[in-house]
Scaffold this motif. Sequence first.
Motif, PDB file in Angstrom:
ATOM      1  N   PRO A  81       0.203  -0.946   0.372  1.00  0.00           N
ATOM      2  CA  PRO A  81      -0.051  -0.078   0.021  1.00  0.00           C
ATOM      3  C   PRO A  81       0.655   1.145  -0.370  1.00  0.00           C
ATOM      4  O   PRO A  81       2.171   1.573   0.800  1.00  0.00           O
ATOM      5  CB  PRO A  81      -0.883  -0.087   1.199  1.00  0.00           C
ATOM      6  CG  PRO A  81      -0.117  -0.980   2.354  1.00  0.00           C
ATOM      7  CD  PRO A  81       0.893  -2.099   1.260  1.00  0.00           C
ATOM      8  N   ILE A  82       0.413   2.396  -1.016  1.00  0.00           N
ATOM      9  CA  ILE A  82       0.702   3.475  -1.151  1.00  0.00           C
ATOM     10  C   ILE A  82       0.995   4.430   0.947  1.00  0.00           C
ATOM     11  O   ILE A  82      -0.662   4.679   0.556  1.00  0.00           O
ATOM     12  CB  ILE A  82       0.562   4.195  -1.591  1.00  0.00           C
ATOM     13  CG1 ILE A  82       1.116   3.780  -3.153  1.00  0.00           C
ATOM     14  CG2 ILE A  82       1.018   5.648  -1.458  1.00  0.00           C
ATOM     15  CD1 ILE A  82       2.629   4.114  -3.581  1.00  0.00           C
ATOM     16  N   MET A  83       1.264   4.427   1.495  1.00  0.00           N
ATOM     17  CA  MET A  83       1.667   5.721   2.834  1.00  0.00           C
ATOM     18  C   MET A  83       1.693   6.440   2.731  1.00  0.00           C
ATOM     19  O   MET A  83       2.174   7.559   2.069  1.00  0.00           O
ATOM     20  CB  MET A  83       2.650   4.317   3.883  1.00  0.00           C
ATOM     21  CG  MET A  83       2.718   2.929   3.752  1.00  0.00           C
ATOM     22  SD  MET A  83       0.841   2.594   4.164  1.00  0.00           S
ATOM     23  CE  MET A  83       0.623   2.622   6.531  1.00  0.00           C
ATOM     24  N   LEU A  84       0.984   7.293   3.789  1.00  0.00           N
ATOM     25  CA  LEU A  84       1.236   8.746   4.178  1.00  0.00           C
ATOM     26  C   LEU A  84       2.276   9.515   4.966  1.00  0.00           C
ATOM     27  O   LEU A  84       1.398   8.530   6.056  1.00  0.00           O
ATOM     28  CB  LEU A  84      -0.196   9.810   3.735  1.00  0.00           C
ATOM     29  CG  LEU A  84      -0.029  10.549   4.672  1.00  0.00           C
ATOM     30  CD1 LEU A  84       0.387  12.006   4.129  1.00  0.00           C
ATOM     31  CD2 LEU A  84      -2.400  11.196   4.776  1.00  0.00           C
ATOM     32  N   SER A 113       9.060  15.368   5.664  1.00  0.00           N
ATOM     33  CA  SER A 113       8.333  14.705   4.880  1.00  0.00           C
ATOM     34  C   SER A 113       7.106  14.887   5.660  1.00  0.00           C
ATOM     35  O   SER A 113       6.697  13.653   4.918  1.00  0.00           O
ATOM     36  CB  SER A 113       9.221  13.194   4.954  1.00  0.00           C
ATOM     37  OG  SER A 113       8.913  12.925   6.240  1.00  0.00           O
ATOM     38  N   SER A 114       6.877  15.365   6.597  1.00  0.00           N
ATOM     39  CA  SER A 114       5.533  15.067   6.743  1.00  0.00           C
ATOM     40  C   SER A 114       4.100  15.604   5.238  1.00  0.00           C
ATOM     41  O   SER A 114       4.312  16.433   4.936  1.00  0.00           O
ATOM     42  CB  SER A 114       4.992  15.946   7.634  1.00  0.00           C
ATOM     43  OG  SER A 114       5.311  15.766   8.708  1.00  0.00           O
ATOM     44  N   GLY A 115       3.116  14.646   5.168  1.00  0.00           N
ATOM     45  CA  GLY A 115       1.980  15.205   3.858  1.00  0.00           C
ATOM     46  C   GLY A 115       3.131  14.211   2.712  1.00  0.00           C
ATOM     47  O   GLY A 115       2.318  14.637   1.654  1.00  0.00           O
ATOM     48  N   TRP A 116       4.017  13.687   2.528  1.00  0.00           N
ATOM     49  CA  TRP A 116       4.365  12.731   1.766  1.00  0.00           C
ATOM     50  C   TRP A 116       4.106  11.228   1.625  1.00  0.00           C
ATOM     51  O   TRP A 116       4.187  11.182   2.155  1.00  0.00           O
ATOM     52  CB  TRP A 116       6.293  12.798   1.825  1.00  0.00           C
ATOM     53  CG  TRP A 116       6.396  14.723   1.476  1.00  0.00           C
ATOM     54  CD1 TRP A 116       5.892  15.849   0.738  1.00  0.00           C
ATOM     55  CD2 TRP A 116       7.932  14.538   1.484  1.00  0.00           C
ATOM     56  NE1 TRP A 116       6.398  16.517   1.010  1.00  0.00           N
ATOM     57  CE2 TRP A 116       8.337  16.532   1.123  1.00  0.00           C
ATOM     58  CE3 TRP A 116       9.445  14.592   1.445  1.00  0.00           C
ATOM     59  CZ2 TRP A 116       9.109  16.443   0.926  1.00  0.00           C
ATOM     60  CZ3 TRP A 116      10.033  14.695   1.128  1.00  0.00           C
ATOM     61  CH2 TRP A 116      10.077  16.284   1.279  1.00  0.00           C
ATOM     62  N   LEU A 117       3.644  11.170   0.115  1.00  0.00           N
ATOM     63  CA  LEU A 117       3.777   9.972  -0.173  1.00  0.00           C
ATOM     64  C   LEU A 117       4.958   9.139  -0.059  1.00  0.00           C
ATOM     65  O   LEU A 117       6.279   9.207  -0.956  1.00  0.00           O
ATOM     66  CB  LEU A 117       2.876   9.973  -1.519  1.00  0.00           C
ATOM     67  CG  LEU A 117       1.593  10.027  -1.199  1.00  0.00           C
ATOM     68  CD1 LEU A 117       0.840  10.370  -2.780  1.00  0.00           C
ATOM     69  CD2 LEU A 117       0.655   9.969  -0.099  1.00  0.00           C
ATOM     70  N   CYS A 118       5.151   7.856   0.231  1.00  0.00           N
ATOM     71  CA  CYS A 118       6.204   6.815   0.452  1.00  0.00           C
ATOM     72  C   CYS A 118       5.352   5.428  -0.203  1.00  0.00           C
ATOM     73  O   CYS A 118       4.217   4.982   0.632  1.00  0.00           O
ATOM     74  CB  CYS A 118       6.918   6.834   1.664  1.00  0.00           C
ATOM     75  SG  CYS A 118       6.380   6.478   2.736  1.00  0.00           S
ATOM     76  N   LYS A 175      15.207   5.298   7.199  1.00  0.00           N
ATOM     77  CA  LYS A 175      15.520   3.911   5.174  1.00  0.00           C
ATOM     78  C   LYS A 175      13.881   4.650   4.813  1.00  0.00           C
ATOM     79  O   LYS A 175      12.976   4.137   5.240  1.00  0.00           O
ATOM     80  CB  LYS A 175      15.819   3.376   4.912  1.00  0.00           C
ATOM     81  CG  LYS A 175      16.093   2.687   2.565  1.00  0.00           C
ATOM     82  CD  LYS A 175      16.449   1.925   3.346  1.00  0.00           C
ATOM     83  CE  LYS A 175      16.567   0.894   1.832  1.00  0.00           C
ATOM     84  NZ  LYS A 175      16.802  -0.288   1.902  1.00  0.00           N
ATOM     85  N   ILE A 176      13.095   5.502   3.738  1.00  0.00           N
ATOM     86  CA  ILE A 176      12.262   5.811   3.586  1.00  0.00           C
ATOM     87  C   ILE A 176      12.367   5.514   2.049  1.00  0.00           C
ATOM     88  O   ILE A 176      13.171   6.575   0.530  1.00  0.00           O
ATOM     89  CB  ILE A 176      11.129   7.260   4.186  1.00  0.00           C
ATOM     90  CG1 ILE A 176      11.748   7.056   5.682  1.00  0.00           C
ATOM     91  CG2 ILE A 176      10.288   7.299   3.219  1.00  0.00           C
ATOM     92  CD1 ILE A 176      10.642   8.461   5.954  1.00  0.00           C
ATOM     93  N   THR A 177      11.383   4.490   1.282  1.00  0.00           N
ATOM     94  CA  THR A 177      11.171   5.154  -0.134  1.00  0.00           C
ATOM     95  C   THR A 177      10.235   5.781  -1.011  1.00  0.00           C
ATOM     96  O   THR A 177       8.945   5.430  -0.254  1.00  0.00           O
ATOM     97  CB  THR A 177      11.548   3.297  -0.697  1.00  0.00           C
ATOM     98  OG1 THR A 177      12.352   3.160  -0.399  1.00  0.00           O
ATOM     99  CG2 THR A 177      11.043   3.656  -1.897  1.00  0.00           C
ATOM    100  N   TYR A 178      10.453   6.931  -1.024  1.00  0.00           N
ATOM    101  CA  TYR A 178       9.087   7.950  -1.408  1.00  0.00           C
ATOM    102  C   TYR A 178       8.682   8.272  -2.921  1.00  0.00           C
ATOM    103  O   TYR A 178       9.682   7.444  -3.926  1.00  0.00           O
ATOM    104  CB  TYR A 178       9.794   9.471  -1.702  1.00  0.00           C
ATOM    105  CG  TYR A 178      10.586   9.527   0.022  1.00  0.00           C
ATOM    106  CD1 TYR A 178       9.595  10.367   0.862  1.00  0.00           C
ATOM    107  CD2 TYR A 178      10.743  10.385   0.681  1.00  0.00           C
ATOM    108  CE1 TYR A 178       9.872  10.765   2.163  1.00  0.00           C
ATOM    109  CE2 TYR A 178      12.193  10.397   1.302  1.00  0.00           C
ATOM    110  CZ  TYR A 178      11.604  11.417   2.627  1.00  0.00           C
ATOM    111  OH  TYR A 178      11.366  10.897   3.962  1.00  0.00           O
TER     112      TYR A 178
END
Length: 171
Positions: A25-28, A38-43, A147-150
Motif C-alpha cells: 500500500p502507498i502510505m502517507l 517529509s510530513s504529508g509525503w507519499l511513500c 530509510k524511506i522510499t518516497y
Amino acid sequence: MTTINLQQSFTARLEGQDNSKQSVPIMLIERQLLEVDSSGWLCLPAGDTVGLNFLPATLRFDFLGQHGDSCHYRVSCATRNSHYFERHLDCSSNGYLGFYSSSAGDVFWKIDVINGSASGVSPVFNLRDHRGRGVTTLTDSSIIQGKITYLAASDSRMKPQPFKLVDYKPS
C-alpha cells in the motif's frame, strides 16, 4: 469484483511494488507533534523508520477528462482523520509527491493504463504529473528517520512505479 471505470471521479487507495515486486500500500507520512520535512509525503511502507507515523493513503480522483490514452484528474487526500484531508496532491521543488494546503489550478495528474483497460477489473497504470513527469520511487536514508522510499515525479529515465487501485469507490 468491482468493475473500475477510470472515466469518472472516484476514491481509492493505491498499491505499488516494493523492491521484491510485491504489492504494497502507498502510505502517507502523517504530521507529527513536531513537524518533520517529509510530513504529508507519499511513500512505500517503511519498516526501519524512527518517529514517523504512517497511514494508508486514500486518494480522491476528480475526473477532468480524457486526452488521448490518458485520463486526467485533480487528486486530493481522502484519508479521514488525517491532517492532510482534502489537501491537493502536488510535487515539492525536488519532485516528492505530497499533500499541500493549496494547489495551482493547472495541477493535474494523468493515469496511463499499461495492463488492462480504463473500464476493467484491476487495471495496472502509471501516474504522471501535469508536466508529463512519471512517478517513480526515491529511497532516502537519514540517521534521524531511517530509510524511506518516497514517491517522486521525475524527468529521468528511471523505471516508473506501476500502481493498482484498491477499495475503489465511484463518486
